[in-house]
Design a protein around this motif. Structure first.
Motif, PDB file in Angstrom:
ATOM      1  N   GLY A  80    -131.513 -50.427  99.490  1.00  0.00           N
ATOM      2  CA  GLY A  80    -130.277 -50.039  98.833  1.00  0.00           C
ATOM      3  C   GLY A  80    -129.080 -50.797  99.387  1.00  0.00           C
ATOM      4  N   GLY A  81    -128.129 -51.085  98.516  1.00  0.00           N
ATOM      5  CA  GLY A  81    -126.932 -51.817  98.893  1.00  0.00           C
ATOM      6  C   GLY A  81    -127.090 -53.325  98.800  1.00  0.00           C
ATOM      7  N   ASN A  82    -128.298 -53.807  98.546  1.00  0.00           N
ATOM      8  CA  ASN A  82    -128.547 -55.246  98.419  1.00  0.00           C
ATOM      9  C   ASN A  82    -128.492 -55.674  96.963  1.00  0.00           C
ATOM     10  OD1 ASN A  82    -128.935 -55.383 101.158  1.00  0.00           O
ATOM     11  ND2 ASN A  82    -131.144 -55.378 101.047  1.00  0.00           N
ATOM     12  N   THR A  83    -128.441 -56.986  96.739  1.00  0.00           N
ATOM     13  CA  THR A  83    -128.416 -57.536  95.386  1.00  0.00           C
ATOM     14  C   THR A  83    -129.604 -58.455  95.189  1.00  0.00           C
ATOM     15  OG1 THR A  83    -126.003 -57.474  95.383  1.00  0.00           O
ATOM     16  CG2 THR A  83    -127.045 -58.868  93.746  1.00  0.00           C
ATOM     17  N   LEU A  84    -130.346 -58.224  94.119  1.00  0.00           N
ATOM     18  CA  LEU A  84    -131.463 -59.092  93.742  1.00  0.00           C
ATOM     19  C   LEU A  84    -130.957 -60.039  92.661  1.00  0.00           C
ATOM     20  CD1 LEU A  84    -134.628 -59.519  94.010  1.00  0.00           C
ATOM     21  CD2 LEU A  84    -134.737 -58.253  91.859  1.00  0.00           C
ATOM     22  N   THR A  85    -131.109 -61.355  92.868  1.00  0.00           N
ATOM     23  CA  THR A  85    -130.663 -62.319  91.861  1.00  0.00           C
ATOM     24  C   THR A  85    -131.775 -63.298  91.529  1.00  0.00           C
ATOM     25  OG1 THR A  85    -129.731 -63.797  93.529  1.00  0.00           O
ATOM     26  CG2 THR A  85    -128.233 -62.227  92.524  1.00  0.00           C
ATOM     27  N   VAL A  86    -131.743 -63.776  90.283  1.00  0.00           N
ATOM     28  CA  VAL A  86    -132.688 -64.770  89.795  1.00  0.00           C
ATOM     29  C   VAL A  86    -131.856 -65.936  89.274  1.00  0.00           C
ATOM     30  CG1 VAL A  86    -134.570 -65.246  88.199  1.00  0.00           C
ATOM     31  CG2 VAL A  86    -134.304 -62.941  89.150  1.00  0.00           C
ATOM     32  N   LEU A  87    -132.139 -67.132  89.762  1.00  0.00           N
ATOM     33  CA  LEU A  87    -131.371 -68.321  89.406  1.00  0.00           C
ATOM     34  C   LEU A  87    -132.266 -69.339  88.721  1.00  0.00           C
ATOM     35  CD1 LEU A  87    -128.838 -70.159  89.603  1.00  0.00           C
ATOM     36  CD2 LEU A  87    -129.661 -70.858  91.840  1.00  0.00           C
ATOM     37  N   SER A  88    -131.857 -69.768  87.536  1.00  0.00           N
ATOM     38  CA  SER A  88    -132.556 -70.813  86.798  1.00  0.00           C
ATOM     39  C   SER A  88    -131.854 -72.140  87.062  1.00  0.00           C
ATOM     40  CB  SER A  88    -132.519 -70.494  85.304  1.00  0.00           C
ATOM     41  OG  SER A  88    -133.017 -71.574  84.557  1.00  0.00           O
ATOM     42  N   SER A  89    -132.635 -73.224  87.138  1.00  0.00           N
ATOM     43  CA  SER A  89    -132.061 -74.540  87.443  1.00  0.00           C
ATOM     44  C   SER A  89    -131.397 -75.200  86.242  1.00  0.00           C
ATOM     45  CB  SER A  89    -133.135 -75.474  87.998  1.00  0.00           C
ATOM     46  OG  SER A  89    -134.114 -75.724  87.005  1.00  0.00           O
ATOM     47  N   ASN A  90    -131.544 -74.614  85.044  1.00  0.00           N
ATOM     48  CA  ASN A  90    -130.864 -75.188  83.887  1.00  0.00           C
ATOM     49  C   ASN A  90    -130.329 -74.082  82.987  1.00  0.00           C
ATOM     50  OD1 ASN A  90    -133.024 -74.325  82.331  1.00  0.00           O
ATOM     51  ND2 ASN A  90    -134.030 -76.306  82.335  1.00  0.00           N
ATOM     52  N   THR A  91    -129.744 -74.459  81.861  1.00  0.00           N
ATOM     53  CA  THR A  91    -129.057 -73.488  81.016  1.00  0.00           C
ATOM     54  C   THR A  91    -129.826 -73.102  79.759  1.00  0.00           C
ATOM     55  OG1 THR A  91    -127.845 -75.266  79.931  1.00  0.00           O
ATOM     56  CG2 THR A  91    -126.781 -74.199  81.811  1.00  0.00           C
ATOM     57  N   ASP A  92    -131.135 -73.325  79.720  1.00  0.00           N
ATOM     58  CA  ASP A  92    -131.931 -72.882  78.574  1.00  0.00           C
ATOM     59  C   ASP A  92    -131.985 -71.357  78.521  1.00  0.00           C
ATOM     60  OD1 ASP A  92    -132.601 -75.404  77.650  1.00  0.00           O
ATOM     61  OD2 ASP A  92    -134.359 -75.553  78.925  1.00  0.00           O
ATOM     62  N   SER A  93    -132.377 -70.838  77.375  1.00  0.00           N
ATOM     63  CA  SER A  93    -132.585 -69.407  77.240  1.00  0.00           C
ATOM     64  C   SER A  93    -133.586 -68.949  78.295  1.00  0.00           C
ATOM     65  CB  SER A  93    -133.123 -69.097  75.842  1.00  0.00           C
ATOM     66  OG  SER A  93    -133.385 -67.726  75.726  1.00  0.00           O
ATOM     67  N   PHE A  94    -133.279 -67.856  78.953  1.00  0.00           N
ATOM     68  CA  PHE A  94    -134.029 -67.441  80.127  1.00  0.00           C
ATOM     69  C   PHE A  94    -134.056 -65.915  80.185  1.00  0.00           C
ATOM     70  CE2 PHE A  94    -134.022 -66.545  84.746  1.00  0.00           C
ATOM     71  CZ  PHE A  94    -135.179 -67.190  85.091  1.00  0.00           C
ATOM     72  N   ASP A  95    -135.240 -65.294  80.111  1.00  0.00           N
ATOM     73  CA  ASP A  95    -135.374 -63.844  80.162  1.00  0.00           C
ATOM     74  C   ASP A  95    -136.055 -63.429  81.456  1.00  0.00           C
ATOM     75  OD1 ASP A  95    -134.357 -63.832  77.597  1.00  0.00           O
ATOM     76  OD2 ASP A  95    -136.301 -63.587  76.639  1.00  0.00           O
ATOM     77  N   VAL A  96    -135.595 -62.302  82.012  1.00  0.00           N
ATOM     78  CA  VAL A  96    -136.167 -61.757  83.244  1.00  0.00           C
ATOM     79  C   VAL A  96    -136.502 -60.290  83.000  1.00  0.00           C
ATOM     80  CG1 VAL A  96    -135.770 -61.230  85.676  1.00  0.00           C
ATOM     81  CG2 VAL A  96    -134.758 -63.278  84.675  1.00  0.00           C
ATOM     82  N   ALA A  97    -137.714 -59.883  83.384  1.00  0.00           N
ATOM     83  CA  ALA A  97    -138.148 -58.492  83.262  1.00  0.00           C
ATOM     84  C   ALA A  97    -138.690 -58.040  84.611  1.00  0.00           C
ATOM     85  CB  ALA A  97    -139.221 -58.371  82.188  1.00  0.00           C
ATOM     86  N   VAL A  98    -138.231 -56.876  85.074  1.00  0.00           N
ATOM     87  CA  VAL A  98    -138.604 -56.371  86.398  1.00  0.00           C
ATOM     88  C   VAL A  98    -139.200 -54.975  86.266  1.00  0.00           C
ATOM     89  CG1 VAL A  98    -137.738 -55.738  88.688  1.00  0.00           C
ATOM     90  CG2 VAL A  98    -136.756 -57.703  87.488  1.00  0.00           C
TER      91      VAL A  98
END
Length: 109
Positions: A80-98
């Motif tokens: 708790g209190g942390n941030t989970l981030t996902v970074l893509s190397s380009n600007t194409d359409s990009f979906d993330v499911a967790v």
């Protein structure tokens, strides 16, 4: 309240910047999260980096265009209190499911 299994997803259609599947600028609340699955799909062929509170958990995972890829081989604990981030190397359409387990803090009075 009991522990809860949950699912959250986001569609990042244009940005190559880091995204938080739990919401922009949203640090996770005080519970502990056990991330079971991080699925990503991209229109292009970027590499993906996942960070847990600025610590790299997955570095430069390569994606294939229009194929869903599982990024985790083992569960990932996010406190708790942390941030989970996902970074893509380009600007194409990009979906993330967790998919994750929200471990509720026990409140005693």
């Amino acid at each position: 309240m009991a522990n809860q299994y949950k699912f959250v997803g986001t569609d990042n259609s244009t940005s190559g910047s880091a995204i938080n599947p739990f919401g922009t600028g949203n640090t996770l609340v005080s519970e502990t999260y056990v991330i079971k699955s991080i699925l990503v799909t991209s229109a292009g062929t970027p590499t993906v980096t996942v960070t847990n509170n600025s610590i790299t958990a997955i570095k430069s995972a390569a994606l294939t265009a229009n194929v869903t890829t599982e990024l985790l081989t083992q569960p990932l604990v996010v406190e708790g209190g942390n941030t989970l981030t996902v970074l893509s190397s380009n600007t194409d359409s990009f979906d993330v499911a967790v998919s994750y387990l929200n471990i509720k803090k026990e409140i005693t009075t």
